[in-house]
Design an enzyme around this catalytic site. Sequence first.
Site, PDB file in Angstrom:
ATOM      1  N   THR A 189     -46.643 -13.916 -10.501  1.00 26.36           N
ATOM      2  CA  THR A 189     -45.732 -12.804 -10.240  1.00 26.36           C
ATOM      3  C   THR A 189     -46.069 -12.155  -8.916  1.00 26.36           C
ATOM      4  O   THR A 189     -47.195 -12.285  -8.415  1.00 26.36           O
ATOM      5  CB  THR A 189     -45.791 -11.746 -11.375  1.00 26.36           C
ATOM      6  OG1 THR A 189     -44.777 -10.770 -11.165  1.00 26.36           O
ATOM      7  CG2 THR A 189     -47.152 -11.069 -11.413  1.00 26.36           C
TER       8      THR A 189
ATOM      9  N   LYS B  86     -46.643  -5.335 -13.216  1.00 27.08           N
ATOM     10  CA  LYS B  86     -47.160  -6.304 -14.199  1.00 27.08           C
ATOM     11  C   LYS B  86     -48.635  -6.605 -13.938  1.00 27.08           C
ATOM     12  O   LYS B  86     -49.436  -6.670 -14.870  1.00 27.08           O
ATOM     13  CB  LYS B  86     -46.363  -7.616 -14.151  1.00 27.08           C
ATOM     14  CG  LYS B  86     -45.026  -7.551 -14.833  1.00 27.08           C
ATOM     15  CD  LYS B  86     -44.386  -8.925 -14.866  1.00 27.08           C
ATOM     16  CE  LYS B  86     -42.988  -8.865 -15.468  1.00 27.08           C
ATOM     17  NZ  LYS B  86     -42.350 -10.182 -15.531  1.00 27.08           N
TER      18      LYS B  86
ATOM     19  N   ASP C 276     -42.654 -14.314 -18.948  1.00 26.39           N
ATOM     20  CA  ASP C 276     -41.226 -14.022 -18.924  1.00 26.39           C
ATOM     21  C   ASP C 276     -40.985 -13.077 -20.072  1.00 26.39           C
ATOM     22  O   ASP C 276     -41.441 -13.309 -21.198  1.00 26.39           O
ATOM     23  CB  ASP C 276     -40.353 -15.274 -19.033  1.00 26.39           C
ATOM     24  CG  ASP C 276     -38.911 -14.970 -18.601  1.00 26.39           C
ATOM     25  OD1 ASP C 276     -38.721 -14.074 -17.748  1.00 26.39           O
ATOM     26  OD2 ASP C 276     -37.982 -15.604 -19.107  1.00 26.39           O
ATOM     27  N   SER C 277     -40.327 -11.998 -19.756  1.00 26.25           N
ATOM     28  CA  SER C 277     -40.120 -10.986 -20.777  1.00 26.25           C
ATOM     29  C   SER C 277     -38.822 -10.263 -20.513  1.00 26.25           C
ATOM     30  O   SER C 277     -38.268 -10.338 -19.417  1.00 26.25           O
ATOM     31  CB  SER C 277     -41.294 -10.000 -20.798  1.00 26.25           C
ATOM     32  OG  SER C 277     -41.501  -9.452 -19.522  1.00 26.25           O
TER      33      SER C 277
ATOM     34  N   PHE D 218     -41.418   0.963 -15.699  1.00 20.83           N
ATOM     35  CA  PHE D 218     -40.483   0.245 -14.842  1.00 20.83           C
ATOM     36  C   PHE D 218     -39.492  -0.492 -15.725  1.00 20.83           C
ATOM     37  O   PHE D 218     -39.600  -0.470 -16.949  1.00 20.83           O
ATOM     38  CB  PHE D 218     -41.223  -0.712 -13.900  1.00 20.83           C
ATOM     39  CG  PHE D 218     -42.037  -1.776 -14.608  1.00 20.83           C
ATOM     40  CD1 PHE D 218     -41.537  -3.058 -14.765  1.00 20.83           C
ATOM     41  CD2 PHE D 218     -43.303  -1.493 -15.105  1.00 20.83           C
ATOM     42  CE1 PHE D 218     -42.287  -4.035 -15.416  1.00 20.83           C
ATOM     43  CE2 PHE D 218     -44.055  -2.472 -15.748  1.00 20.83           C
ATOM     44  CZ  PHE D 218     -43.540  -3.741 -15.902  1.00 20.83           C
TER      45      PHE D 218
END
Length: 195
Positions: A8, A13, A69-70, A153
């Site tokens: 990322t 994150k 991935d979320s 966020f």
Amino acid sequence: MRHLLLATRNSHKTREFAEILGADFAVRDLSGDPEAPVIEETGSTFAENAILKAVALSKQFAEVVVADDSGLEVDVLQGAPGVYSARYAGPGATDDENIARLLSELRKFADNRSFTARFRCLLALARRGEVIDTFQGVIEGTIVDPPRGNTGFGYDPVFQPADFTQTFAELPSAEKNRISHRARAIRSLRGKLLI
């Protein structure tokens, strides 16, 4: 010290991972590697996208790679925005634009119901082009309108976790990091890596 590369460039994150994993781990992301490719999320599930990113990047870097991935799944929208959470309002959309689109879709329902939803996170762990394992975390909640809170966020200002009166954006980061979907997945990952 265990070294992990996060697939990322999202500093939010990266900070969450570092805080949750703790001092046993040295975590870095791709922000220091401008030549690292951007892996397109072409999968139809969170698992497919996380695996795709982890495998591709683990072929290029020596460290163990963790890809995430979320996203948000809203029941009345048949699971949308789902894998499109980051780009729900279009490619390059801001968090505010994605939230505005989500709330606009939900306002079409005249019965003013409570909109159940969940955040889902899927982590894939890979080394040398091979998947080592995957980890999932889920937290249930509801969507609130209008948005509330100034921290976090993504969809945090409109997601109120079950059994809480505050949104993710109103909770202190330590509390969010204790209960969130990503925290649950990261704790599973941490358990595997410390074996």
